[in-house]
Design a protein around this motif. Structure first.
Motif, PDB file in Angstrom:
ATOM      1  N   THR A  72       0.834  -1.188   0.000  1.00 38.81           N
ATOM      2  CA  THR A  72       0.000   0.000   0.000  1.00 38.81           C
ATOM      3  C   THR A  72       0.876   1.249   0.000  1.00 38.81           C
ATOM      4  O   THR A  72       1.953   1.250   0.614  1.00 38.81           O
ATOM      5  CB  THR A  72      -0.932   0.023   1.232  1.00 38.81           C
ATOM      6  OG1 THR A  72      -1.454   1.337   1.408  1.00 38.81           O
ATOM      7  CG2 THR A  72      -0.194  -0.361   2.494  1.00 38.81           C
ATOM      8  N   PRO A  73       0.456   2.315  -0.686  1.00 34.64           N
ATOM      9  CA  PRO A  73       1.240   3.554  -0.663  1.00 34.64           C
ATOM     10  C   PRO A  73       1.174   4.290   0.662  1.00 34.64           C
ATOM     11  O   PRO A  73       1.918   5.251   0.879  1.00 34.64           O
ATOM     12  CB  PRO A  73       0.598   4.384  -1.783  1.00 34.64           C
ATOM     13  CG  PRO A  73      -0.799   3.879  -1.890  1.00 34.64           C
ATOM     14  CD  PRO A  73      -0.713   2.413  -1.569  1.00 34.64           C
ATOM     15  N   PRO A 194      -8.114  14.537   1.706  1.00 34.73           N
ATOM     16  CA  PRO A 194      -6.890  15.096   2.304  1.00 34.73           C
ATOM     17  C   PRO A 194      -6.745  16.602   2.071  1.00 34.73           C
ATOM     18  O   PRO A 194      -7.124  17.142   1.033  1.00 34.73           O
ATOM     19  CB  PRO A 194      -5.767  14.349   1.582  1.00 34.73           C
ATOM     20  CG  PRO A 194      -6.403  13.163   0.959  1.00 34.73           C
ATOM     21  CD  PRO A 194      -7.821  13.544   0.672  1.00 34.73           C
ATOM     22  N   GLU A 195      -6.163  17.258   3.057  1.00 27.29           N
ATOM     23  CA  GLU A 195      -5.778  18.662   2.970  1.00 27.29           C
ATOM     24  C   GLU A 195      -4.250  18.733   2.869  1.00 27.29           C
ATOM     25  O   GLU A 195      -3.543  17.849   3.361  1.00 27.29           O
ATOM     26  CB  GLU A 195      -6.224  19.427   4.223  1.00 27.29           C
ATOM     27  CG  GLU A 195      -7.715  19.389   4.489  1.00 27.29           C
ATOM     28  CD  GLU A 195      -8.465  20.557   3.845  1.00 27.29           C
ATOM     29  OE1 GLU A 195      -7.887  21.184   2.929  1.00 27.29           O
ATOM     30  OE2 GLU A 195      -9.587  20.827   4.254  1.00 27.29           O
ATOM     31  N   PRO A 208       2.022  13.118   1.372  1.00 24.57           N
ATOM     32  CA  PRO A 208       1.709  12.496   0.082  1.00 24.57           C
ATOM     33  C   PRO A 208       1.848  13.518  -1.033  1.00 24.57           C
ATOM     34  O   PRO A 208       1.678  14.723  -0.820  1.00 24.57           O
ATOM     35  CB  PRO A 208       0.247  12.055   0.244  1.00 24.57           C
ATOM     36  CG  PRO A 208      -0.304  12.928   1.318  1.00 24.57           C
ATOM     37  CD  PRO A 208       0.829  13.258   2.243  1.00 24.57           C
ATOM     38  N   ASP A 209       2.195  13.045  -2.225  1.00 21.96           N
ATOM     39  CA  ASP A 209       2.329  13.994  -3.335  1.00 21.96           C
ATOM     40  C   ASP A 209       0.942  14.499  -3.749  1.00 21.96           C
ATOM     41  O   ASP A 209      -0.081  13.886  -3.435  1.00 21.96           O
ATOM     42  CB  ASP A 209       3.063  13.355  -4.513  1.00 21.96           C
ATOM     43  CG  ASP A 209       2.312  12.174  -5.112  1.00 21.96           C
ATOM     44  OD1 ASP A 209       1.136  12.352  -5.475  1.00 21.96           O
ATOM     45  OD2 ASP A 209       2.894  11.087  -5.216  1.00 21.96           O
ATOM     46  N   GLU A 212      -1.519  12.119  -5.328  1.00 24.85           N
ATOM     47  CA  GLU A 212      -2.069  11.159  -4.380  1.00 24.85           C
ATOM     48  C   GLU A 212      -3.184  11.804  -3.560  1.00 24.85           C
ATOM     49  O   GLU A 212      -4.216  11.191  -3.294  1.00 24.85           O
ATOM     50  CB  GLU A 212      -0.952  10.650  -3.465  1.00 24.85           C
ATOM     51  CG  GLU A 212      -1.263   9.364  -2.752  1.00 24.85           C
ATOM     52  CD  GLU A 212      -0.028   8.788  -2.075  1.00 24.85           C
ATOM     53  OE1 GLU A 212       0.092   8.958  -0.849  1.00 24.85           O
ATOM     54  OE2 GLU A 212       0.806   8.192  -2.780  1.00 24.85           O
ATOM     55  N   ARG A 213      -2.981  13.053  -3.156  1.00 22.89           N
ATOM     56  CA  ARG A 213      -4.012  13.769  -2.408  1.00 22.89           C
ATOM     57  C   ARG A 213      -5.289  13.886  -3.226  1.00 22.89           C
ATOM     58  O   ARG A 213      -6.391  13.775  -2.710  1.00 22.89           O
ATOM     59  CB  ARG A 213      -3.539  15.177  -2.032  1.00 22.89           C
ATOM     60  CG  ARG A 213      -2.610  15.236  -0.861  1.00 22.89           C
ATOM     61  CD  ARG A 213      -2.713  16.576  -0.149  1.00 22.89           C
ATOM     62  NE  ARG A 213      -2.838  17.710  -1.030  1.00 22.89           N
ATOM     63  CZ  ARG A 213      -1.824  18.380  -1.559  1.00 22.89           C
ATOM     64  NH1 ARG A 213      -0.590  18.022  -1.297  1.00 22.89           N
ATOM     65  NH2 ARG A 213      -2.042  19.408  -2.354  1.00 22.89           N
ATOM     66  N   ASP A 214      -5.153  14.089  -4.517  1.00 26.67           N
ATOM     67  CA  ASP A 214      -6.319  14.247  -5.386  1.00 26.67           C
ATOM     68  C   ASP A 214      -7.098  12.942  -5.511  1.00 26.67           C
ATOM     69  O   ASP A 214      -8.307  12.960  -5.720  1.00 26.67           O
ATOM     70  CB  ASP A 214      -5.867  14.719  -6.775  1.00 26.67           C
ATOM     71  CG  ASP A 214      -7.037  14.908  -7.725  1.00 26.67           C
ATOM     72  OD1 ASP A 214      -7.914  15.730  -7.417  1.00 26.67           O
ATOM     73  OD2 ASP A 214      -7.083  14.209  -8.751  1.00 26.67           O
TER      74      ASP A 214
END
Length: 226
Positions: A72-73, A194-195, A208-209, A212-214
């Motif tokens: 998992t990332p 995520p914020e 996280p990049d 990834e947040r998106d």
């Protein structure tokens, strides 16, 4: 203008979600708990005016055995992360709360009040976007951390390439989760996104990049049974 003592409606706006693993040396787990329960739970968050609820959770060995997938990332080792803490933040206050939180932690570092050894597995702020509720008039999301739920299941979902945000969010909210909750011991499933963290947040907090947040969704599912 508004009266000076106007009190806003209490609404869940964001969560601070943090999974950690204490040090494995002699006495380090106990030192971590003493620090967290006697100082940091309050000094690090609950003393802030926009934090209105908080709760700590433990993942025992049998619960860790239920984690999946192994690759998992989120973390290189899914066996790590014994302790979760969740804090509710008042809606409409995220920017000022984030600024207070970062400044508070930096000040606690200066006071040598952040020292217990630990691995930060996953710590981030997430915005509350919607909830699915099993009961017509059950526990509201604002009270989820105060209600004596037996546990919480944290589910992270990354949206696949080619799947629209509205498509995934809508399927989860309108079909998948309502069907899953019906007749189950899961009373509610709350969805968060995520914020971003500011640049001056402590460097040991994983970031996280942006892509990834998106893609990422965090579901907190509150259980009435073990």
């Amino acid at each position: 203008g508004k009266p000076m003592n106007e009190i806003p409606e209490i609404k869940l706006g964001s969560v601070l979600f943090s999974i950690v693993e204490p040090g494995s040396g002699p006495g380090e787990a106990q030192a971590f708990h003493r620090w967290y329960e006697r100082d940091h739970f309050y000094a690090g968050c609950m003393a802030g005016e926009n934090y209105f609820s908080g709760r700590r959770w433990v993942a025992t060995r049998p619960l860790k055995a239920l984690r999946f997938p192994a690759d998992t990332p989120v973390t290189p080792d899914i066996a790590k992360g014994s302790y979760l803490v969740t804090y509710w933040i008042q809606a409409g206050t995220y920017e000022e709360t984030l600024r207070w939180s970062v400044d508070q932690v930096l000040q606690l570092h200066k006071q040598n009040r952040m020292q217990p050894p630990r691995d930060n597995v996953s710590t981030a702020f997430y915005q509350y976007v919607w909830g699915v509720f099993r009961d017509v008039d059950g526990v509201p999301p604002e009270l989820a951390l105060e209600h004596p739920y037996k546990g919480v299941a944290a589910v992270m979902i990354d949206r696949a390439d080619g799947v629209a945000e509205a498509e995934l969010s809508g399927a989860l909210r309108d079909r998948i989760l309502p069907d899953f909750l019906k007749g189950s011991s899961v009373a509610m499933a709350l969805c968060f996104r995520p914020e971003a963290l500011p640049d001056d947040a402590p460097k040991y907090v994983p970031r996280p990049d942006p892509a990834e947040r998106d893609r990422r969704y965090l579901l907190l599912c509150f259980l009435e049974q073990e």
